[in-house]
Design a protein around this motif. Sequence first.
Motif, short mmCIF file in Angstrom:
data_model
loop_
_atom_site.label_atom_id
_atom_site.label_comp_id
_atom_site.label_asym_id
_atom_site.label_seq_id
_atom_site.Cartn_x
_atom_site.Cartn_y
_atom_site.Cartn_z
N GLN A 46 0.72 -1.35 0.14
CA GLN A 46 -0.01 0.05 0.05
C GLN A 46 0.69 1.29 -0.03
O GLN A 46 2.01 1.33 0.76
N ILE A 47 0.42 2.32 -0.66
CA ILE A 47 1.06 3.40 -0.78
C ILE A 47 0.99 4.40 0.55
O ILE A 47 -0.12 4.07 1.31
N SER A 48 2.02 4.61 1.24
CA SER A 48 2.10 5.58 2.32
C SER A 48 1.31 7.03 2.18
O SER A 48 1.38 7.48 1.00
N ALA A 49 0.94 7.41 3.18
CA ALA A 49 0.05 8.72 3.31
C ALA A 49 0.98 9.86 2.53
O ALA A 49 0.50 10.70 1.61
N LYS A 50 2.19 9.88 2.98
CA LYS A 50 3.13 10.79 2.64
C LYS A 50 3.53 10.85 1.15
O LYS A 50 3.44 11.72 0.25
N ASP A 51 3.94 9.45 0.80
CA ASP A 51 4.01 9.31 -0.87
C ASP A 51 2.94 9.66 -1.60
O ASP A 51 2.89 10.22 -2.79
N PHE A 52 1.73 9.37 -1.05
CA PHE A 52 0.47 9.29 -1.84
C PHE A 52 0.34 11.02 -2.05
O PHE A 52 0.12 11.31 -3.30
N MET A 53 0.56 11.75 -0.91
CA MET A 53 0.20 13.22 -1.19
C MET A 53 1.39 13.80 -2.14
O MET A 53 0.99 14.85 -2.72
N ALA A 54 2.53 13.28 -1.83
CA ALA A 54 3.61 13.92 -2.96
C ALA A 54 3.40 13.60 -4.42
O ALA A 54 3.39 14.32 -4.92
N MET A 55 2.75 12.38 -4.82
CA MET A 55 2.20 11.96 -5.89
C MET A 55 1.13 12.98 -6.49
O MET A 55 0.91 13.26 -7.69
N ARG A 88 0.31 16.13 -5.55
CA ARG A 88 1.05 17.29 -6.12
C ARG A 88 1.75 17.41 -7.21
O ARG A 88 1.29 17.92 -8.08
N GLU A 89 2.42 16.32 -7.39
CA GLU A 89 3.37 16.16 -8.74
C GLU A 89 2.17 16.08 -9.96
O GLU A 89 2.58 16.71 -10.92
N LYS A 90 1.30 15.07 -9.70
CA LYS A 90 0.50 14.69 -11.02
C LYS A 90 -0.67 15.62 -11.22
O LYS A 90 -1.19 15.86 -12.35
N SER A 91 -1.10 16.27 -10.13
CA SER A 91 -2.00 17.44 -10.23
C SER A 91 -1.33 18.59 -11.24
O SER A 91 -2.12 19.40 -11.92
N ALA A 92 -0.27 18.88 -10.74
CA ALA A 92 0.57 19.81 -11.81
C ALA A 92 0.49 19.46 -13.13
O ALA A 92 0.45 20.59 -14.07
N ILE A 93 0.47 18.60 -13.48
CA ILE A 93 0.57 17.82 -14.88
C ILE A 93 -0.60 18.54 -15.88
O ILE A 93 -0.48 18.96 -16.69
#
Lengths: 413, 250
Positions: B114-123, B125-130
């Motif tokens: 499972q993805i950690s909450a921290k990694d998920f939120m980083a993801m 941020r990164e993907k919404s910028a796209i």
Amino acid sequence: MENSNKLTQFTSRFPSTEIDGLSPMANSARLFLSGNDFPTTREERFKYTRLTKLSNAQLDNSAVAAVSDYRKYQVCPEAIPIFIVNGQVYLPETNVPSGLIIDNISSSKSLPSSSMKDVFAAMNLLHAQSGVCVHVAKNTVIDAVIEIVHVCTASYAGFTRNHISVGENAQAKLVMTYASEQTKACFSHVHTSIEVGKHAHFNMEKVQMESSDLFSFSDEEVWQGADSVFQINTLTLDGNLVRNDLHIQVQGEHAETHLNGMYMLNGQQHVANYTTVDHQVANCESNELYKGIMDDKSIAVFNGKVFVRQDAQKTNAFQSNANVLISEDASVNSKPELEIYADDVKCSHGSTTGQLDDEALFYLRARGISERGATQLLLTAFMSDVLEKITIPAVKTKVIKTINERFNWELNL
Amino acid sequence: MIKIENLHASIDGKEILKGLNLEVKAGEIHAIMGPNGAGKSTLASVLAGREDYEVTAGSVDFDGVDLLELSTEDRAREGLFLAFQYPVEIPGVSNINFLRTALNEIRAYKGEEQISAKDFMAMVREKSAIVELDSKLASRAVNEGFSGGEKKRNEIFQMAMLEPKLAVLDETDSGLDIDALRIVANGVNKLKSDKNATIVITHYQRLLDYIIPDFVHVLYDGRIVMTGTKDLALELEEKGYDWIKESIDA
């Protein structure tokens, strides 16, 4: 054969009440019951609730099983607990905060005059065995949660009566828990009168998680003074035949009333919520939101009445009932009612019953979420506004845990 | 990546797809164009597993898996993504919560952690910028109160989060103004790699100015009737579909 009807047979097993404060009302209760039988579905208040299962039930309150550990049913670990176990009252063992008085109801010399709305209310007046009085002195804020835990076990049948008064400018929070174990043909009727004084705030969480073979009747009769705020959340998570009657009289101006309900049913449960908000004076507001999810062959009844009397100008009253059926065999009878006699008011009511949105389910599944997971997400979303009304975190946790266990879900809020 | 052979599908007893063939390889972008009622959205729905449609014949091989045998959710977990023409509003379910649930169910299916909450939120941020999606929208209820453009950007944002092997964009350009169209197309282009593939379903050539297809197919009356390069799209834009209808019907 007036004396041998089912109701007289039913009442004959209950001893007369020894609560002195009820004696002024005994005669009218006797009169009400005389010649009366169990209500049938021809009566509006019992139109959707058949009582034959109750009137035919083999109740034997002479051999009530002991409760092994009643303390485990307390929902809020930090609360000041009061236990009523098969009618036996256990008052808090430690000192309670000053300004809070908790005692047996038998010690109360006068109790508010009760309305005789049905045979159960009348029987309670004549046969209430025990109960508690909770009094919050005026100008007192009780920070700790007060919890009254009703527990009953196999073959208990009885009436309980509680009285709560929250004095002028006082504040308190109460959890009213209903639990049971090893119930077989159990019947419990609890009446609670609640006086919310001027400028007082009172919040009540009613958590019902009795087992699915119990007849549980309870009613609350509430009087609200001017500038008071009263909120009750009725959270029905289990039970066989559960009947909730909530009657609120708003008697002081600028009072606020919030009544919310949530029922999550499965199996052959029957849960009926009857509510009345009686706006008697001007400038008050009431908000009512009841939501239910029904599975299997369960049946829910919602009958909500809002009266706006002629003097109750500038009333804002809103009422809503929404239901989701997740099985073909579940059913709902919903009847929101408004009776308005004033001409300058804002009132609305509505009722919806449906199934989960197929498009939304497909959308979630198309993103890789299982059908079960998608269903839970949508049901949680449906319930979220009622869940948000729960003000005590321990209650919310318990509600979610209970739902997860009963429906084999993994809700995580 | 995906090989569709002789696909027949009907809804309420009416046959819409009448023997469709299409093969898409990794790294490719295919555009499917066609007049209204040709079966474009039906193809998208059938691939995603919408239960209203009945597949009566044919096969779909998705990277060695028989796609038609899978449930909707398993198709998504195998790496198929459908960007909806009309994304559904789901009040009360937060975009974030929904995406984390989806991502973790896909990971569980693949036997991943499972993805950690921290990694998920980083993801997030990164993907919404796209797709230049405001992170506030990411935390709101799924599509609720979103404008048409925001809904389509949210689709591409979800695609970026779920990293599918094959994305099917069903009329993603419909209802978009030119700015939103550019943002959405840029998002799709940024996500393109030699390991994934995209099928762009559209009525208009306009989107293909931004997402350059390797192949353009014309879908008419339930079949692919013509295949060409991006020049075919320009020709269709200029001449409409009537000449194709006439040549086929004749």
